[in-house]
Design an enzyme around this catalytic site. Sequence first.
Site, PDB file in Angstrom:
ATOM      1  N   ASP A   8       0.860  -1.185   0.000  1.00  0.00           N
ATOM      2  CA  ASP A   8       0.000   0.000   0.000  1.00  0.00           C
ATOM      3  C   ASP A   8       0.895   1.233   0.000  1.00  0.00           C
ATOM      4  O   ASP A   8       1.650   1.458   0.950  1.00  0.00           O
ATOM      5  CB  ASP A   8      -0.903  -0.026   1.236  1.00  0.00           C
ATOM      6  CG  ASP A   8      -1.981   1.050   1.203  1.00  0.00           C
ATOM      7  OD1 ASP A   8      -2.117   1.727   0.169  1.00  0.00           O
ATOM      8  OD2 ASP A   8      -2.679   1.209   2.218  1.00  0.00           O
ATOM      9  N   GLU A 104      -2.401   0.289  -4.482  1.00  0.00           N
ATOM     10  CA  GLU A 104      -2.261  -0.909  -3.658  1.00  0.00           C
ATOM     11  C   GLU A 104      -2.494  -2.168  -4.480  1.00  0.00           C
ATOM     12  O   GLU A 104      -3.197  -2.156  -5.485  1.00  0.00           O
ATOM     13  CB  GLU A 104      -3.203  -0.875  -2.450  1.00  0.00           C
ATOM     14  CG  GLU A 104      -4.669  -0.805  -2.808  1.00  0.00           C
ATOM     15  CD  GLU A 104      -5.559  -0.870  -1.572  1.00  0.00           C
ATOM     16  OE1 GLU A 104      -5.254  -1.628  -0.632  1.00  0.00           O
ATOM     17  OE2 GLU A 104      -6.583  -0.151  -1.563  1.00  0.00           O
TER      18      GLU A 104
END
EC number: 2.7.7.7
Length: 351
Positions: A8, A104
């Site tokens: 992420d 992500e």
Amino acid sequence: MRKIIHVDMDCFFAAVEMRDNPALRDIPIAIGGSRERRGVISTANYPARQFGVRSAMPTAMALKLCPHLTLLPGRFDAYKEASRHVRDIFSRYTSLIEPLSLDEAWLDVTDSPHCYGSATLIAREIRQTIFNELQLTASAGVAPVKFLAKIASDLNKPNGQYVITPADVPDFLKTLPLAKIPGVGKVSAAKLENMGLRTCGDIQQCDLAMLLKRFGKFGRVLWERSQGIDERDVNSERLRKSVGVERTLAEDIHEWSDCEAIIEHLYPELERRLAIVKPDLLIARQGVKLKFNDFQQTTQEHVWPQLNKEDLITTARKTWDERRGERGVRLVGLHVTLLDPQLERQLVLGL
């Protein structure tokens, strides 16, 4: 046992802006639509977050919390280029990559020969490579299943990583708040807590039949996740088929005017997200979702060639009048279904 990494990027859009303009690094900034257009915040940097500015927050509210917030409209070509570079780095370690968004993705490194087969070392090396090549930071979670990897990536932010080994899973789950499970919002968590269910350990003591009766399909997901079960594969073939935005409400609403106001706030964010993947805004269908306070939900959509706010409001009003009854509404969502790439190509060739 699988080895799953969830990567992420940290404050991705804002981080790209700060990288390209160092003068922005130490001041509160956010990417989002204007207050006049009832815009919403896409992301904010950490100085802005200290004032309470968050993603999906109406811009007007963000400016009340942080009057000196620097609001940027966004440079999506720059974000997409950075995202492509990050994906290229991922591909050096595995072909099993499932992007969730520009910032992500899940990676399955179970059979990767890199770093002696250590998912922990692979995650660390990926993060370092991203920083070396893009001057951006990323956080990562490592676990044997997808949902735990995603939870873990949020536990040592920014620019860190967290590892949940197979041996760690039982103890980790025992005290894990249900609100941490993806898909369990604040309202759901509050209702569960009213039933004495706060952690995965509490759910482990519940009868599955009771959960199914009380929550339907959502009950099965709760039970499986609380046992550490997540059989979903990292799907590298996944094509984005839809774009959506939704808001779980702090309190149930019972008036149509409140629902309409939420749609007005959500629409600019849906428009922005769609523009990233479909700049011409051409779609196959658009629709709305309402989730009620009894955990039931309804979705209404129909064929529509291009994103259109007035049609979404009309569809939402029809759904509100016909399907709500006396129930309160706890979530409002908007979504579009994208054209099938082959069909879209045929349509273009036919013009």
